[in-house]
Every structure is written in structure tokens, then in C-alpha cells.
Design a protein around this motif. Structure first.
Motif, short mmCIF file in Angstrom:
data_model
loop_
_atom_site.label_atom_id
_atom_site.label_comp_id
_atom_site.label_asym_id
_atom_site.label_seq_id
_atom_site.Cartn_x
_atom_site.Cartn_y
_atom_site.Cartn_z
N SER A 1 0.83 -1.19 0.00
CA SER A 1 0.00 0.00 0.00
C SER A 1 0.88 1.26 0.00
CB SER A 1 -0.88 0.03 1.25
OG SER A 1 -1.74 -1.07 1.31
N ASN B 1 -0.58 6.40 2.89
CA ASN B 1 -1.80 5.78 3.41
C ASN B 1 -1.52 4.99 4.68
OD1 ASN B 1 -2.38 6.71 0.83
ND2 ASN B 1 -3.80 5.07 0.37
N ARG C 1 -1.23 6.80 8.15
CA ARG C 1 -2.45 7.14 8.89
C ARG C 1 -2.92 6.01 9.79
NH1 ARG C 1 -6.42 8.19 4.32
NH2 ARG C 1 -7.81 8.92 5.97
N CYS D 1 -5.63 6.29 13.52
CA CYS D 1 -6.57 5.32 12.97
C CYS D 1 -7.96 5.51 13.58
CB CYS D 1 -6.06 3.90 13.24
SG CYS D 1 -7.19 2.58 12.70
N THR E 1 -9.84 8.60 12.24
CA THR E 1 -10.37 8.39 10.89
C THR E 1 -11.62 7.52 10.94
OG1 THR E 1 -8.17 8.59 9.90
CG2 THR E 1 -9.84 7.48 8.58
N PHE F 1 -8.94 4.41 4.10
CA PHE F 1 -7.49 4.29 4.17
C PHE F 1 -6.83 3.95 2.84
CE2 PHE F 1 -9.19 3.37 8.40
CZ PHE F 1 -8.48 4.26 9.16
N GLY F 2 -7.57 3.41 1.89
CA GLY F 2 -7.03 3.15 0.56
C GLY F 2 -5.87 2.18 0.53
N LEU F 3 -6.00 1.07 1.25
CA LEU F 3 -4.92 0.09 1.35
C LEU F 3 -5.05 -1.00 0.29
CD1 LEU F 3 -4.96 -0.31 5.22
CD2 LEU F 3 -3.38 1.09 3.86
N THR G 1 -5.64 -5.44 3.63
CA THR G 1 -5.83 -5.07 5.03
C THR G 1 -6.79 -6.02 5.71
OG1 THR G 1 -6.31 -3.24 6.55
CG2 THR G 1 -7.76 -3.49 4.63
#
Length: 287
Positions: free
Chosen positions: A86, A90, A93, A100, A103, A235-237, A240
Motif C-alpha cells: 500500500s 496511506n 495514517r 486510525c 479516521t 485508508f485506501g490500502l 488489510t
């Protein structure tokens, strides 16, 4: 790929990459050298800025502010156009538990009651209000460094003082009845893969594998999957795991993992997550 040489999940990813490409390179970020003038980020004779892509499995053995610095260094490769899975920014965060949590709460994700304070007096009041609470370091994994306290304990003030000495900013979360298990919900590029349970095998207050828990398969309801999807989305991982627990008041989310549970996916669900991640990454970098 970036990881910890010799660790199972790191080597599983490296094996999958080698099987598909004939190339194998495990990068230990503790050995990396960033030269801002030259615009290079080197580990041995490999300049990460010259690679097609990087899979980020582990930035450090333990979560800490130092790990954040390694992620900042890794951004040099991103600046050079290297695809990172990732992306370092990102993952930044997620390394700090409070970042975390903020968010997740801003996305209206249900979580346990939580208080953040630097005051021992407020911490003691919070403990009394919660009845029982888990004091959590801002940087830790697998419940390491966490402290379970119950209201009325004779040594509560002493325990809080000792915790604050190591953790000036105290993250205090109400202890909930998890009925001996919690869930790891796995996502690849935002798409749901599977869910495994971590089931306690002893009288430990947490279910982590580090504390003796065991993996088991779990078939979640569609609305639970949707909760996990909403939790990981901000989070755009690339890969995960969302930690979810079922309580008498409904499901709650503890956290979203920066790097995901490869072992849980395999042992709990029978899914080779490393192979799936590598296939996804190769498809992305070949476009």
C-alpha cells in the motif's frame, strides 16, 4: 518487497513474486539510506527509486515513531514514480492508534467508548466510569504493552502512573465482553475476501494469537461485511484486515490493520493471500 527477512508472511510474498517473475528482493528498511541530494533511496546496491513497484509488508518489527520515519523515507520512491502497495502515505495514517481511531470515528464507524488524556486524574475517573478499561499504547500490535484495569483495584493509581510513564498520551478504551472471540475481516484492494475468527484458548482477556488464540473460519452476515468495507475504505490500502467484535449492543470495530493478516487468511479461511496480492500488484504495474 519491503518486509522482515525470515518472517513467514514476508517470505511467502517473496516466494509468490519469485514464482511469477523470477525476481526476488526483500528490503529491510532498517538498512535503507536516503540521499536527498542524489534523490536515491538505497538498500545495499538496490535503489528503490528505480524499481517498477514495491509491496509493503512490514516497515519495522515493532510499531513506533521510528517506523513513521521509515515510511517518510519511503515516500522518496513514490516521488520517483514507483508504485507502492500500500502507498506509504496511506499506511502513515494507521501506524498511530489515535490517527486510525480518529479516521474511523469521522467515518461514523462504531467503536468502543474511548478517552484520550495526559492526566492521571482524568484516567482514574475514566476507569471508574467504564468499570473496566484497556489502556493501549499508541504504537503497538498484538496487544503488546496493553494494560487491563478494573475500577476499584487497590493498585489502580500506581498502575496508571506506571502506564503514563511509558505512554504520556493515554489511550483508554472501555473493556467489552467479546465472548472469547473477535473477527479479522480481510480485504484486497477494497474487495472482500474472507473473515476469520480469533478464538481464545485460555482465560486471557484478549484473543490475539500472541496470547494463545487460535484461528477459525467465520461466515459473516452481509451487513457485517458492509461494516468492514466502510471501515477500511477511508485508508485506501492494497491489503488489510479489519478487527471487528460482536457485542450485546452490536458489532464494533477496534482498528484497521496497516499490513493485513496473511496468516489468519490462510489458517482461518484457507486462502493464499500472498498469491492474490502478488497477482493484483503485477496486474497493476503491467498496465
Amino acid at each position: 518487497m519491503i518486509g522482515t527477512p525470515g518472517k513467514w508472511s514476508t517470505e511467502a510474498l517473496a516466494d509468490a513474486l519469485e514464482k511469477r517473475t523470477g525476481f526476488r528482493q526483500v528490503i529491510d528498511m532498517s538498512q535503507a539510506v536516503l540521499d536527498l541530494e542524489a534523490g536515491t533511496l538505497c538498500c545495499g546496491d538496490v535503489d528503490l527509486c528505480q524499481l517498477d513497484g514495491l509491496i509493503l509488508k512490514k516497515i519495522a518489527e515493532d510499531y513506533s515513531p521510528d517506523a513513521l520515519d521509515r515510511l517518510e523515507m519511503l515516500r522518496m520512491a513514490q516521488f520517483a514514480g514507483v508504485r507502492i502497495f500500500s502507498p506509504a502515505v496511506n499506511v502513515l495514517r494507521l501506524m498511530d492508534r489515535l490517527a486510525c481511531t480518529m479516521t474511523l470515528r469521522s467515518a461514523a464507524i462504531p467503536m468502543p467508548a474511548t478517552t484520550i488524556t495526559e492526566s492521571e486524574h482524568v484516567a482514574h475517573e475514566t476507569l471508574d466510569r467504564y468499570g473496566a478499561a484497556v489502556f493501549k499504547p499508541l504504537f503497538s500490535t498484538k496487544a503488546r504493552g496493553m494494560l487491563l484495569l478494573e475500577s476499584g483495584a487497590e493498585d489502580a493509581s500506581q498502575q496508571i502512573a506506571m502506564f503514563r510513564k511509558a505512554n504520556p498520551v493515554m489511550y483508554i478504551q472501555k473493556k467489552l465482553d467479546l465472548s472469547g472471540e473477535d473477527l479479522g475481516m480481510v480485504f484486497l484492494n477494497g474487495e472482500y475476501l474472507c473473515t476469520y475468527a480469533r478464538v481464545s484458548q485460555n482465560d486471557s482477556w484478549n484473543t490475539t494469537i500472541h496470547s494463545g488464540g487460535k484461528y477459525a473460519p467465520y461466515d459473516p452476515a452481509p451487513e457485517l461485511i458492509e461494516l468492514g468495507r466502510r471501515a477500511q475504505a477511508p485508508f485506501g490500502l492494497t491489503f488489510t484486515t479489519v478487527d471487528i467484535a460482536l457485542t450485546a449492543d452490536g458489532p464494533i470495530v477496534f482498528e484497521v490493520s496497516a499490513f493485513g493478516g496473511y496468516s489468519g487468511a490462510q489458517k482461518g479461511c484457507g486462502i493464499d493471500a500472498a498469491a492474490l496480492v502478488v497477482d493484483h500488484v503485477l496486474n497493476e504495474v503491467s498496465r
